[in-house]
Scaffold this motif. Structure first.
Motif, PDB file in Angstrom:
ATOM      1  N   PHE A   1      56.322   4.745 -27.527  1.00 24.71           N
ATOM      2  CA  PHE A   1      55.229   4.273 -26.673  1.00 24.71           C
ATOM      3  C   PHE A   1      54.289   5.425 -26.296  1.00 24.71           C
ATOM      4  O   PHE A   1      53.074   5.244 -26.228  1.00 24.71           O
ATOM      5  N   ALA A   2      54.850   6.618 -26.081  1.00 24.35           N
ATOM      6  CA  ALA A   2      54.016   7.760 -25.702  1.00 24.35           C
ATOM      7  C   ALA A   2      53.089   8.161 -26.848  1.00 24.35           C
ATOM      8  O   ALA A   2      51.883   8.335 -26.660  1.00 24.35           O
ATOM      9  N   GLY A   3      53.653   8.303 -28.039  1.00 24.24           N
ATOM     10  CA  GLY A   3      52.844   8.720 -29.189  1.00 24.24           C
ATOM     11  C   GLY A   3      51.783   7.693 -29.538  1.00 24.24           C
ATOM     12  O   GLY A   3      50.642   8.025 -29.876  1.00 24.24           O
ATOM     13  N   MET A   4      52.166   6.414 -29.439  1.00 22.77           N
ATOM     14  CA  MET A   4      51.203   5.350 -29.770  1.00 22.77           C
ATOM     15  C   MET A   4      50.009   5.379 -28.818  1.00 22.77           C
ATOM     16  O   MET A   4      48.855   5.304 -29.234  1.00 22.77           O
ATOM     17  N   TYR A   5      50.303   5.471 -27.530  1.00 23.54           N
ATOM     18  CA  TYR A   5      49.208   5.425 -26.547  1.00 23.54           C
ATOM     19  C   TYR A   5      48.360   6.696 -26.613  1.00 23.54           C
ATOM     20  O   TYR A   5      47.136   6.652 -26.486  1.00 23.54           O
ATOM     21  N   MET A   6      49.018   7.839 -26.856  1.00 21.46           N
ATOM     22  CA  MET A   6      48.252   9.088 -27.003  1.00 21.46           C
ATOM     23  C   MET A   6      47.294   8.961 -28.182  1.00 21.46           C
ATOM     24  O   MET A   6      46.119   9.334 -28.098  1.00 21.46           O
ATOM     25  N   LEU A   7      47.812   8.422 -29.270  1.00 24.81           N
ATOM     26  CA  LEU A   7      46.973   8.248 -30.459  1.00 24.81           C
ATOM     27  C   LEU A   7      45.787   7.342 -30.145  1.00 24.81           C
ATOM     28  O   LEU A   7      44.652   7.619 -30.556  1.00 24.81           O
ATOM     29  N   HIS A   8      46.050   6.288 -29.427  1.00 20.29           N
ATOM     30  CA  HIS A   8      44.971   5.350 -29.071  1.00 20.29           C
ATOM     31  C   HIS A   8      43.860   6.074 -28.307  1.00 20.29           C
ATOM     32  O   HIS A   8      42.672   5.946 -28.637  1.00 20.29           O
ATOM     33  N   ARG A   9      44.234   6.853 -27.310  1.00 20.65           N
ATOM     34  CA  ARG A   9      43.222   7.574 -26.515  1.00 20.65           C
ATOM     35  C   ARG A   9      42.503   8.630 -27.366  1.00 20.65           C
ATOM     36  O   ARG A   9      41.281   8.807 -27.257  1.00 20.65           O
ATOM     37  N   LEU A  10      43.250   9.332 -28.198  1.00 22.07           N
ATOM     38  CA  LEU A  10      42.623  10.356 -29.052  1.00 22.07           C
ATOM     39  C   LEU A  10      41.587   9.720 -29.966  1.00 22.07           C
ATOM     40  O   LEU A  10      40.491  10.257 -30.167  1.00 22.07           O
ATOM     41  N   ARG A  11      41.931   8.570 -30.524  1.00 18.20           N
ATOM     42  CA  ARG A  11      41.002   7.890 -31.431  1.00 18.20           C
ATOM     43  C   ARG A  11      39.770   7.414 -30.665  1.00 18.20           C
ATOM     44  O   ARG A  11      38.645   7.511 -31.155  1.00 18.20           O
ATOM     45  N   GLU A  12      39.984   6.895 -29.459  1.00 21.71           N
ATOM     46  CA  GLU A  12      38.839   6.463 -28.647  1.00 21.71           C
ATOM     47  C   GLU A  12      37.896   7.624 -28.370  1.00 21.71           C
ATOM     48  O   GLU A  12      36.680   7.457 -28.334  1.00 21.71           O
ATOM     49  N   LEU A  13      38.467   8.807 -28.172  1.00 16.13           N
ATOM     50  CA  LEU A  13      37.649   9.986 -27.887  1.00 16.13           C
ATOM     51  C   LEU A  13      37.010  10.560 -29.151  1.00 16.13           C
ATOM     52  O   LEU A  13      36.245  11.514 -29.084  1.00 16.13           O
ATOM     53  N   GLY A  14      37.379  10.013 -30.291  1.00 13.67           N
ATOM     54  CA  GLY A  14      36.798  10.484 -31.551  1.00 13.67           C
ATOM     55  C   GLY A  14      37.476  11.722 -32.102  1.00 13.67           C
ATOM     56  O   GLY A  14      36.946  12.386 -32.990  1.00 13.67           O
ATOM     57  N   PHE A  15      38.658  12.036 -31.618  1.00 13.69           N
ATOM     58  CA  PHE A  15      39.406  13.172 -32.152  1.00 13.69           C
ATOM     59  C   PHE A  15      40.109  12.760 -33.448  1.00 13.69           C
ATOM     60  O   PHE A  15      40.594  11.628 -33.556  1.00 13.69           O
ATOM     61  N   SER A  16      40.197  13.686 -34.377  1.00 17.49           N
ATOM     62  CA  SER A  16      41.031  13.411 -35.544  1.00 17.49           C
ATOM     63  C   SER A  16      42.483  13.657 -35.132  1.00 17.49           C
ATOM     64  O   SER A  16      42.773  14.629 -34.419  1.00 17.49           O
ATOM     65  N   ALA A  17      43.342  12.763 -35.536  1.00 17.92           N
ATOM     66  CA  ALA A  17      44.729  12.870 -35.058  1.00 17.92           C
ATOM     67  C   ALA A  17      45.701  12.407 -36.122  1.00 17.92           C
ATOM     68  O   ALA A  17      45.409  11.520 -36.925  1.00 17.92           O
ATOM     69  N   ARG A  18      46.854  13.009 -36.123  1.00 13.82           N
ATOM     70  CA  ARG A  18      47.953  12.625 -37.010  1.00 13.82           C
ATOM     71  C   ARG A  18      49.215  12.536 -36.171  1.00 13.82           C
ATOM     72  O   ARG A  18      49.469  13.411 -35.348  1.00 13.82           O
TER      73      ARG A  18
END
Ligand code: N01
Length: 648
Positions: free
Chosen positions: A94-111
């Protein structure tokens, strides 16, 4: 679908020199992967398998053997090298999923790298019979999307593991996150490159990728504790761990089964295993406090009414020390007379679950108050369990709720079944495994299969599994040798731009996990967004502020009776671990207020490097919802400690 590696452009111009960008190659998906999780990978066609499969991997001492088969597809792919991301997230719970969601919203590239074959973290691995959450479903869920709250329907008061896993899969697809996650890939090393100012992340599959930010979303209870019992390698049957349960399930019909441990996982699985097994032997080291769940189906009428009040419920939950809402009687037990207390405890027992501890306000602060609830709960156990010797063994003698309180369905009743036996291993520990038995105090208990419900290397175990090297070659394990040290449980001095979600020193396991996760992620997203806004290259805690926080975490823990027993909260479930109270027990609202202040005061306690405007106020993108009036006066150890009185 875009391959994960195709997303390769950093929005953090200042550190792009850190690596060459290269796409990742996805190959054909294999039909099934059965994996040994310790040292070896096996690819086996399940069609050729007959009966149980044993995966054995050598350890320093003896053989550690576990049975695990995830039954999910795994992508064949070649190792990825040279890619650079704004952020790498480790773990897709749940932590990784939600972090990814916020990173994507901010336009950060994320893996995201995830060791498992799917999302869900705890709920991906813990598939043992009876696994379900002990926080009510309506509250054990993400609160960031009102639409999601309104559309998802929970079927039971306490959701079973498969339903929580479906929810995790629903969320990851609904928010289009899956394509940024690489599954079946365990991160083995993380090294801070001081010259380039970024992290090099390496995986067991040979990936070598870089990122400006590294976010550890590795879970608090994710590294299984497998005691190295004598003779483990001699045992002829399968040995399971509740925290890494075979995905195809296990049928114990006709078998003599042994369960080691009596924590939450054991308490949930024992009643179900007992229904299948010919004989069940439970090896108990510490008797456990457990309260009935009184689980029930949620009717459409209930869901409709609850959803109409959902925002209010979420707000009330945020104001509570536990991060979830339940009726809480702040009056001290010691001010009530015995008849009043009995009535109050009966009513709270009838409500069941963790809220039982909300019967009075002083239960976790005053031993004499705690004795009253412990006495009541012991009488309940004796009232259920018919054999007085077994009932005595099942009655804990430690502080009620000191270890994580268990929530059960028919646990104590199970011991009335003629084929269920309880073996006390508190004074004479398990001596050895033999080919067909477990031996205790010279007596052999014949078994065909064993379930280790022996818990986890809590809070720090998942960090220990990865070699994390920060400034000046210091590893996190070295730094944490005498116990974890992190500022706000979010970051640790010497490890720039490395963040932890629900790390040690944050409320984490003492709050509702998903609320704790969301608050951390929102704070981190605002922090990373701010750093980009002002061009900051790194953030790192100031050592003296970190030390002061760690001291505060320790000090507050002593106010609560929870610090008095040998629980996994203090690392005492595993021999040799330093005894330190790891989660922040001061209360969720107190903690949130501190995080808000740190941000308001320009990242108080952190050093930000490279910012073009070091006085710029952060743009609050996500933490607004945590900036509401928080009821820090509801009984919490921090509030009690601040007033220097034993109890409100
Ligand atoms: O693990 P545990 P768990 N010989 O550490 C015993 C969450 N959770 O997986 O108490 C013999 O609680 C050990 O004995 P002792 C929840 O937060 C939540 O059950 O150390 N016994 C203990 O009895 C929970 O608290 C849910 O003396 C040995 C047991 O094994 C946390 O996860 C469900 C031993 C371990 O109990 C961990 O729960 C499940 C040895 N050598 C888990 N070593 C829900 O949401 C250990 N033990 C409901």
């Amino acid at each position: 679908m875009q391959a994960p590696g195709a997303e390769n452009v950093s929005s953090m111009g200042s550190v792009r020199s850190c690596g060459n960008v290269r796409g990742m190659h996805l190959g054909m998906r294999r039909p099934i992967t059965l994996r040994a999780h310790i040292t070896m990978d096996f690819q086996i066609n399940p069609a050729t398998l007959q009966g149980p499969v044993y995966f054995c991997s050598g350890t320093n001492k003896g053989i550690e053997r576990t049975m695990i088969a995830d039954g999910e597809t795994s992508p064949a792919r070649s190792a990825e090298t040279g890619a650079f991301f704004d952020a790498i997230v480790v773990g897709a719970g749940f932590a990784g999923m939600y972090m990814l969601h916020r990173l994507r919203e901010l336009g950060f590239s994320a893996r995201v790298f995830e060791a498992g074959g799917g999302v869900g973290g705890t709920w991906y691995w813990n598939r043992y019979p009876g696994a379900r959450c002990d926080v009510e479903s309506m509250q054990y869920s993400f609160s960031f999307s009102e639409e999601l709250d309104q559309q998802w329907n929970w079927s039971e008061k306490y959701a079973p593991q498969p339903e929580i896993l479906s929810y995790a899969n629903h969320v990851v697809d609904r928010f289009d996150l899956r394509r940024h996650i690489v599954f079946d890939t365990r991160v083995v090393s993380e090294t801070f490159d001081e010259k380039a100012g970024c992290w090099l992340v390496e995986t067991e599959r040979g990936d070598r990728v870089h990122a400006k930010f590294l976010i550890m979303a590795v879970g608090c209870l994710s590294a299984p504790n497998r005691p190295n019992f004598n003779g483990l390698e001699d045992f002829n049957g399968p040995i399971y761990h509740t925290g890494q349960w075979p995905h195809q399930g296990v049928d114990f019909t006709g078998l003599r089964v042994g369960v080691i441990g009596t924590g939450s996982s054991a308490i949930q699985s024992i009643p179900i295993i007992a229904q299948q097994a010919t004989a069940l032997t439970v090896f108990q080291r510490t008797a456990t406090w457990s309260v009935p769940a009184w689980n029930e189906k949620l009717t459409p009428e209930y869901l409709q009414a609850a959803k109409a009040e959902y925002p209010a419920l979420r707000a009330k939950a945020r104001a509570r020390p536990t991060g979830f809402y339940f009726p809480f009687n702040t009056k001290p037990a010691l001010e009530a007379n015995p008849e009043e207390r009995e009535k109050q405890y009966e009513e709270s027992w009838a409500r069941g679950g963790l809220p039982f501890l909300g019967a009075y306000g002083d239960l976790l602060f005053e031993k004499a108050a705690n004795d009253t609830i412990a006495d009541f709960a012991r009488r309940k156990i004796r009232g259920i369990v018919k054999d007085p010797v077994t009932a005595d063994l099942l009655c804990p003698d430690n502080v009620f709720g000191c270890k994580r309180l268990c929530v059960d369905t028919g646990y104590f009743e199970t011991y009335n079944m003629p084929h269920v036996k309880l073996v006390d291993v508190s004074r004479t520990p398990i001596e050895r495994f033999t080919a067909h038995a477990i031996e205790v105090n010279g007596v052999e208990y014949p078994l065909d299969a064993v379930v280790c419900a022996t818990g986890f290397a809590a809070m720090t175990g998942s960090f220990d599994k990865i070699r994390i090297t920060g400034r000046n070659g210091l590893t996190l394990s070295e730094k944490w040798r005498a116990g974890p040290r992190a500022y706000l449980g979010i970051a640790s001095a010497g490890f720039p731009n490395l963040f932890m979600i629900t790390g040690p020193g944050s409320p984490s396991v003492l709050a509702s996990m998903i609320q704790a996760i969301e608050q951390h992620v929102d704070w981190l997203a605002d922090c990373m967004g701010h750093m980009r806004d002002v061009g900051a290259t790194s953030i790192e805690p100031i050592l003296k502020d970190e030390d002061a926080w760690v001291e505060h975490v320790n000090e507050v823990s002593t106010v609560s009776l929870r610090s008095t027993c040998s629980s996994w909260y203090v690392g005492a479930n595993i021999p040799g671990r330093p005894r330190v109270f790891m989660p922040y027990i001061g209360g969720f609202p107190v903690y949130v207020q501190k995080c808000n202040e740190v941000m308001n005061n320009g990242w108080d306690g952190f050093i930000l490097e490279g910012a073009q405007d070091s006085n710029a106020a952060p743009r609050v993108r996500y933490t607004e919802r945590w900036r509401v009036p928080l009821d820090i006066e509801v009984i919490s150890p921090a509030a009690v400690a601040a007033r220097r009185v034993p109890v409100v």
